[in-house]
Design an enzyme around this catalytic site. Sequence first.
Site, mmCIF file in Angstrom:
data_model
loop_
_atom_site.group_PDB
_atom_site.id
_atom_site.type_symbol
_atom_site.label_atom_id
_atom_site.label_comp_id
_atom_site.label_asym_id
_atom_site.label_seq_id
_atom_site.Cartn_x
_atom_site.Cartn_y
_atom_site.Cartn_z
ATOM 1 N N LYS A 134 0.839 -1.205 0.000
ATOM 2 C CA LYS A 134 0.000 0.000 0.000
ATOM 3 C C LYS A 134 0.873 1.253 0.000
ATOM 4 C CE LYS A 134 -4.248 -1.687 2.090
ATOM 5 N NZ LYS A 134 -5.148 -1.616 3.241
ATOM 6 N N ARG A 190 -10.176 2.922 -3.818
ATOM 7 C CA ARG A 190 -8.938 3.448 -3.224
ATOM 8 C C ARG A 190 -8.285 4.474 -4.155
ATOM 9 N NH1 ARG A 190 -7.834 -0.713 -0.628
ATOM 10 N NH2 ARG A 190 -7.338 -1.785 -2.532
ATOM 11 N N ASP A 205 -9.355 3.037 5.466
ATOM 12 C CA ASP A 205 -10.092 1.825 5.799
ATOM 13 C C ASP A 205 -11.053 1.563 4.645
ATOM 14 O OD1 ASP A 205 -10.221 -0.254 7.620
ATOM 15 O OD2 ASP A 205 -12.040 0.503 8.550
ATOM 16 N N GLY A 207 -8.254 -9.980 -2.110
ATOM 17 C CA GLY A 207 -9.516 -9.833 -1.373
ATOM 18 C C GLY A 207 -10.709 -10.330 -2.175
ATOM 19 N N TYR A 208 -11.733 -9.490 -2.263
ATOM 20 C CA TYR A 208 -12.984 -9.860 -2.914
ATOM 21 C C TYR A 208 -12.965 -9.608 -4.429
ATOM 22 C CZ TYR A 208 -14.915 -9.919 1.862
ATOM 23 O OH TYR A 208 -15.174 -10.193 3.179
HETATM 24 P P1 IMP Z 1 -8.318 -2.961 4.142
HETATM 25 O O1 IMP Z 1 -9.060 -1.878 4.866
HETATM 26 O O2 IMP Z 1 -7.602 -2.465 2.937
HETATM 27 O O3 IMP Z 1 -7.458 -3.765 5.046
HETATM 28 O O4 IMP Z 1 -9.398 -3.952 3.550
HETATM 29 C C1 IMP Z 1 -10.417 -4.561 4.312
HETATM 30 C C2 IMP Z 1 -10.958 -5.775 3.587
HETATM 31 O O5 IMP Z 1 -11.523 -5.393 2.329
HETATM 32 C C3 IMP Z 1 -9.942 -6.857 3.282
HETATM 33 O O6 IMP Z 1 -10.570 -8.095 3.487
HETATM 34 C C4 IMP Z 1 -9.607 -6.700 1.852
HETATM 35 O O7 IMP Z 1 -9.341 -7.922 1.272
HETATM 36 C C5 IMP Z 1 -10.880 -6.095 1.290
HETATM 37 N N1 IMP Z 1 -10.488 -5.152 0.239
HETATM 38 C C6 IMP Z 1 -9.990 -3.907 0.399
HETATM 39 N N2 IMP Z 1 -9.725 -3.354 -0.788
HETATM 40 C C7 IMP Z 1 -10.049 -4.282 -1.715
HETATM 41 C C8 IMP Z 1 -9.977 -4.313 -3.126
HETATM 42 O O8 IMP Z 1 -9.523 -3.362 -3.793
HETATM 43 N N3 IMP Z 1 -10.402 -5.434 -3.724
HETATM 44 C C9 IMP Z 1 -10.889 -6.498 -3.051
HETATM 45 N N4 IMP Z 1 -10.966 -6.537 -1.732
HETATM 46 C C10 IMP Z 1 -10.549 -5.431 -1.058
#
Ligand code: IMP
Length: 196
Positions: free
Chosen positions: A13, A178, A69, A150-151
Amino acid sequence: MPTIVFATGNENKVKEANALLRGAFGIVGLRDIGCHETLPETSPTLEGNALEKARYVYRNYQADCFSEDTGLETEALGGAPGVYSARYAGPANDAEANMDLLLANLRGEENRNARFRTVIALILGGEEYTFEGIVNGKIIHVKKGEGGFGYDPIFMPEGYNRTFAQMSVEEKNAISHRGQAIAKLKAFLLERIGKG
Ligand code: IMP
């Protein structure tokens, strides 16, 4: 060039933000300022968690900083998994298990509308600011694509017939939650520099 701390332990990141913010600010991660703690994330909202992490770093390290977040919000499940996206199927943050649980919870559901939402909290000179990025789309029925994380394999952004996992990093960043939130942060920081 001024330096700002990205309150994340995730080096990928930090790299991504450095590439997107080039020309505005130099970005360093938590490790670079000697912070090895796990930051508190106890809020029931994305905004609350982003602010909580940024405030922690500002208070303990006296550095200008931002944190983010992100959550995946589905209409049919009242916004779930939302702020609990990482821990949806348990504390391990297992992407496959999280996707499987979401697909199971949406089985038979016709409303597949979903969105990724990112909130960035910035603390600059003691002042707090937030920036939001949203990408709307649908949760498809089976995983598609090998890229992303992730998703991504089950999320198809509006106007595309490919999932985030079927896109290049550049293509995804150009439209993602993001990417949009970071673009807003960048515009704000550039304006600040312009104003000295
Ligand atoms: P974080 O806040 O970036 O740690 O993300 C929280 C959750 O959302 C994690 O389970 C990530 O896998 C999912 N996530 C965050 N950004 C993405 C993305 O761009 N694509 C898919 N999943 C995401």
